[in-house]
Design an enzyme around this catalytic site. Structure first.
Site, PDB file in Angstrom:
ATOM      1  N   TYR A  75      27.443  43.169  68.850  1.00  0.00           N
ATOM      2  CA  TYR A  75      27.050  44.199  67.885  1.00  0.00           C
ATOM      3  C   TYR A  75      27.410  43.722  66.470  1.00  0.00           C
ATOM      4  O   TYR A  75      27.293  42.543  66.168  1.00  0.00           O
ATOM      5  CB  TYR A  75      27.707  45.538  68.274  1.00  0.00           C
ATOM      6  CG  TYR A  75      27.088  46.697  67.546  1.00  0.00           C
ATOM      7  CD1 TYR A  75      25.741  46.988  67.701  1.00  0.00           C
ATOM      8  CD2 TYR A  75      27.843  47.489  66.689  1.00  0.00           C
ATOM      9  CE1 TYR A  75      25.151  48.037  67.015  1.00  0.00           C
ATOM     10  CE2 TYR A  75      27.264  48.542  66.013  1.00  0.00           C
ATOM     11  CZ  TYR A  75      25.916  48.809  66.168  1.00  0.00           C
ATOM     12  OH  TYR A  75      25.341  49.835  65.485  1.00  0.00           O
ATOM     13  N   LYS A  96      23.370  49.226  70.555  1.00  0.00           N
ATOM     14  CA  LYS A  96      24.076  50.498  70.746  1.00  0.00           C
ATOM     15  C   LYS A  96      24.180  50.849  72.229  1.00  0.00           C
ATOM     16  O   LYS A  96      25.224  51.309  72.709  1.00  0.00           O
ATOM     17  CB  LYS A  96      23.344  51.620  69.999  1.00  0.00           C
ATOM     18  CG  LYS A  96      23.548  51.617  68.506  1.00  0.00           C
ATOM     19  CD  LYS A  96      24.915  52.141  68.121  1.00  0.00           C
ATOM     20  CE  LYS A  96      25.078  52.183  66.612  1.00  0.00           C
ATOM     21  NZ  LYS A  96      26.390  52.676  66.193  1.00  0.00           N
ATOM     22  N   ASN A 105      29.949  47.884  55.503  1.00  0.00           N
ATOM     23  CA  ASN A 105      29.895  46.626  56.235  1.00  0.00           C
ATOM     24  C   ASN A 105      28.485  46.058  56.102  1.00  0.00           C
ATOM     25  O   ASN A 105      27.557  46.772  55.727  1.00  0.00           O
ATOM     26  CB  ASN A 105      30.306  46.823  57.708  1.00  0.00           C
ATOM     27  CG  ASN A 105      29.390  47.772  58.457  1.00  0.00           C
ATOM     28  OD1 ASN A 105      28.251  47.432  58.776  1.00  0.00           O
ATOM     29  ND2 ASN A 105      29.869  48.980  58.741  1.00  0.00           N
TER      30      ASN A 105
END
Length: 547
Positions: A92, A165, A405
Site C-alpha cells: 500500500y 485497500k 503523505n
C-alpha cells in the site's frame, strides 16, 4: 461446474500450486501439470519470502507480490499476515503511488477488478457480474481516481487503490478475499499527462461532472445493491465535493463508508483521544486548527465535532472550537468559494481585531493559541519551528499531527516536533516514523494510518449485517483504539503500532458489531458481536471450501 486443469490453476481463489495433494491432482486433472514435490502452505510462504528479499527496490518487491496475489490468494495473504509491518508500505502507501502513476505501462493483470465506463452505463450490471464471476460479493471498494493519496487525478489507474485497500481489509481484519471486489468508475481524467499518453488505458476525455456524473454513480450504487445483498460499499479517493455529496446522499440509506472523510476522521479522533489519555485533558477543552481544509481535513473536523456533541456540547458551542485554514488563510463567512463541508466551521471576522491579517498559518496560531494542529495540506514543511514553538508556548501538551503523505509532502518531521517542543508535543504522522530519542526518553510516534481502523469497521458492520454505519459505531471504533494507549509509559505513542494491525482490527470490529446490536442496527440474529466477528473472520489456509 467444478474447475479443473489449467482453469483451476488460473483461478487465484482456487489455486494451491504445489500444495495440491496427490489425490487432489488426480481429482482436478492436474497430474503432470505441477512439479512432483508436494509442499505445505508454510513451505510455499517461506520460499516466496526468500524470493521477495532478493528484489532490489520497493517497486520490484510490489510487482513480485502482485504476481503471487494474481495467482494464489491464500498464499499471498499467508505471507502478508506474517510480515504485516514490512509489507504494508510495499503493498500500500507509499509504494502504491508509484504503481498507480505507471499502471498503464505496467499492466499485466486486471486483478479481478470491475472497470465501469461512464460512456457505457448500460454495461454496468454486465461488467459487475463478469468481474464477480459468481462470487458472493460482500465488500466493494470503489474509486473514480480523482484525488489519489497526495498525488492527484490518475483516472482509471486509480483502480490500484481499490485493490490495495481490499488487500488490507483481508490482511488486517480477515475479510474473505473471495467476497471482495475492486471497482473503478472511469468518468475521464483532467490529468494532461494521461490524456497525452497513447498507452493510457482509461477513457481519453476530460472528467464528466454535474448531473451526468451523479446519475452514473447512482446507477452504479443501485446496481450493486441489487446484485449483492448485504453489501458494504466503501468509497475511496473521490474529489472533495463529490465525496462529501455522495456520502451525505447515501449514508442514511445503505451500509456505506467514505475512507477519506470518515476513515481519516476516525483514526485522527482515535489519535486525539489517545493523546488526551496521556495528557489527562478533556476533548471539550481543546481548540483545534485544521490546516488544509479539503476532503480529509474537513472530514476529520466533522468527526471530532461529532465526538464533542456526544460529549455533551451543543452544536453552536462545539463549532466554536474549530478554525479552518486553507490557501486563503483563516476561512471566514465571506471567504469566496467555500465548500459545503467548510461552511459550518467558518469564523466571523468580528471575532478578531486583525481578521484581515490572518492570511497564513503562523498568524492564525498566534491569534488562536490552538491545542490541536492537524495538517492535511500536502505542503511540505508547513509546520515551521516558529509556528510550533509559538503553539507550545500556550499549551502544555500540544497535539500536532502532520498527516500529509507521501513523505515529501509531510508538514513536519516527528523528530523536529519533539525537539522544538522539548518533548512536550504529542505527535502522530501520516507516514511511518522512527522513534525519537530526546534527553533520555524514547518517544514512540503513532502513525495515523487509516488501516488501523477501516478494516475493523468493515468487518464489524458486515459481521452483523448492519443497516447503516452510524456515527455511534464510528465513535466506538475510535474509542476502542484510543483506549489501547499506555498513558503511564514515558514517550508513549498516541496510537497503537501498525505491526499489531490484525489484533487491533479485531478490537475495533467487536466494538462496532456490539454497538450495532445495541442500537438495533443489525439485520441478522446475532446478539453477541464478538461471536459474530469470530464467525465471519477468514484465515489464510487451504480449506475444504476450496474443493
Amino acid at each position: 461446474m467444478t474447475k479443473t486443469g489449467q482453469d483451476r490453476l488460473n483461478d487465484p481463489f482456487l489455486n494451491r500450486g504445489t500444495a495440491y495433494t496427490k489425490e487432489q491432482r488426480e481429482k482436478y486433472h492436474l497430474v503432470g501439470m505441477l512439479p512432483p514435490k508436494i509442499q505445505t502452505l508454510e513451505e510455499q510462504a517461506r520460499e516466496v519470502y526468500l524470493q521477495y528479499q532478493e528484489k532490489s527496490s520497493n517497486l520490484e518487491k510490489r510487482i513480485f507480490l502482485m504476481t503471487i496475489f494474481n495467482t494464489n490468494r491464500v498464499l499471498f495473504f499467508k505471507i502478508f499476515s506474517e510480515h504485516v509491518t514490512e509489507f504494508m508500505p510495499i503493498v500500500y502507501d507509499p509504494t502504491i503511488a508509484e504503481t498507480i502513476e505507471n499502471y498503464s505501462h505496467l499492466f499485466v493483470n486486471p486483478q479481478n477488478a470491475a472497470f465501469l465506463s461512464i460512456n457505457e452505463p448500460d454495461k454496468i450490471e454486465e461488467s459487475l457480474k463478469n468481474a464477480a464471476d459468481g462470487r458472493d460479493i460482500k465488500l466493494i471498494v470503489v474509486t473514480d481516481g480523482e484525488e489519489i493519496l497526495g498525488i492527484g487525478d490518475w483516472g482509471t489507474q486509480g483502480v490500484d487503490i481499490s485493490v490495495g485497500k481490499l488487500m488490507v481489509y483481508t490482511a488486517a481484519a480477515g475479510v474473505d478475499p473471495a467476497c471482495v471486489l475492486p471497482v473503478v468508475l472511469d468518468v475521464g481524467t483532467n490529468n494532461d499527462k494521461l490524456l497525452n499518453d497513447s498507452l493510457y488505458l482509461g477513457n481519453h476525455q476530460r472528467r464528466v461532472n454535474g448531473d451526468p456524473y451523479y446519475q452514473f454513480v447512482d446507477r452504479f450504487v443501485q446496481t450493486v445493491e441489487k446484485l449483492f445483498p448485504g453489501l458494504y460499499l466503501h468509497f475511496e479517493d473521490f474529489g472533495r465535493d463529490n465525496a462529501d455529496n455522495i456520502l451525505k446522499h447515501y449514508r442514511d440509506h445503505i451500509l456505506t463508508f467514505n475512507d477519506d472523510i470518515q476513515g481519516t476522521g476516525v483514526i485522527v479522533l482515535a489519535g486525539i483521544l489517545g493523546a488526551l489519555k496521556i495528557s489527562g485533558q478533556k476533548l471539550t477543552d481543546q481548540k483545534y486548527v485544521c490546516f488544509g481544509a479539503g476532503t480529509a481535513g474537513t472530514g476529520i473536523v466533522e468527526q471530532v465535532y461529532s465526538e464533542m456533541l456526544q460529549a455533551g456540547l451543543q452544536p453552536e458551542e462545539a463549532r466554536k472550537h474549530f478554525y479552518l485554514v486553507d490557501k486563503q488563510g483563516l476561512l471566514f463567512e465571506d471567504t469566496p468559494d467555500l465548500t459545503p463541508a467548510q461552511k459550518p466551521f467558518v469564523r466571523k471576522r468580528s471575532e478578531f481585531s486583525n481578521a484581515d491579517q490572518l492570511k497564513d498559518l503562523k498568524s492564525v496560531v498566534q491569534a488562536v493559541h490552538p491545542d490541536i494542529l492537524v495538517g492535511t495540506s500536502t505542503r511540505s514543511g508547513a509546520f515551521t519551528q516558529d509556528i510550533v514553538t509559538e503553539m507550545a508556548t500556550h499549551t502544555e501538551r500540544p497535539i500536532i499531527f502532520p498527516l500529509s503523505n507521501p513523505t515529501q509532502l509531510a508538514e513536519a518531521k516527528a523528530e523536529d516536533l519533539i525537539h522544538w517542543t522539548k518533548g512536550k508535543a504529542l505527535v502522530a504522522t501520516g507516514i511511518p516514523a522512527d522513534p525519537v530519542e530526546y534527553e533520555g526518553t524514547k518517544y514512540e510516534i503513532g502513525q495515523a494510518n487509516n488501516a488501523l481502523v477501516y478494516p475493523g469497521l468493515g468487518l464489524g458492520a458486515l459481521a452483523v449485517n448492519a443497516k447503516i454505519l452510524s456515527d455511534e459505531m464510528i465513535s466506538v471504533a475510535a474509542h476502542s483504539l484510543g483506549g489501547i494507549v499506555d498513558s503511564s509509559k514515558p514517550g508513549a505513542a498516541v496510537l497503537p503500532p501498525v505491526e499489531k494491525l490484525n489484533v487491533f482490527s479485531q478490537t475495533v470490529a467487536k466494538a462496532v458489531a456490539n454497538k450495532a446490536i445495541a442500537d438495533h442496527l443489525n439485520q441478522n440474529d446475532y446478539q453477541d458481536g464478538d461471536k459474530a466477528v469470530a464467525a465471519l473472520r477468514w484465515a489464510p489456509e487451504y480449506s475444504d471450501e476450496q474443493e
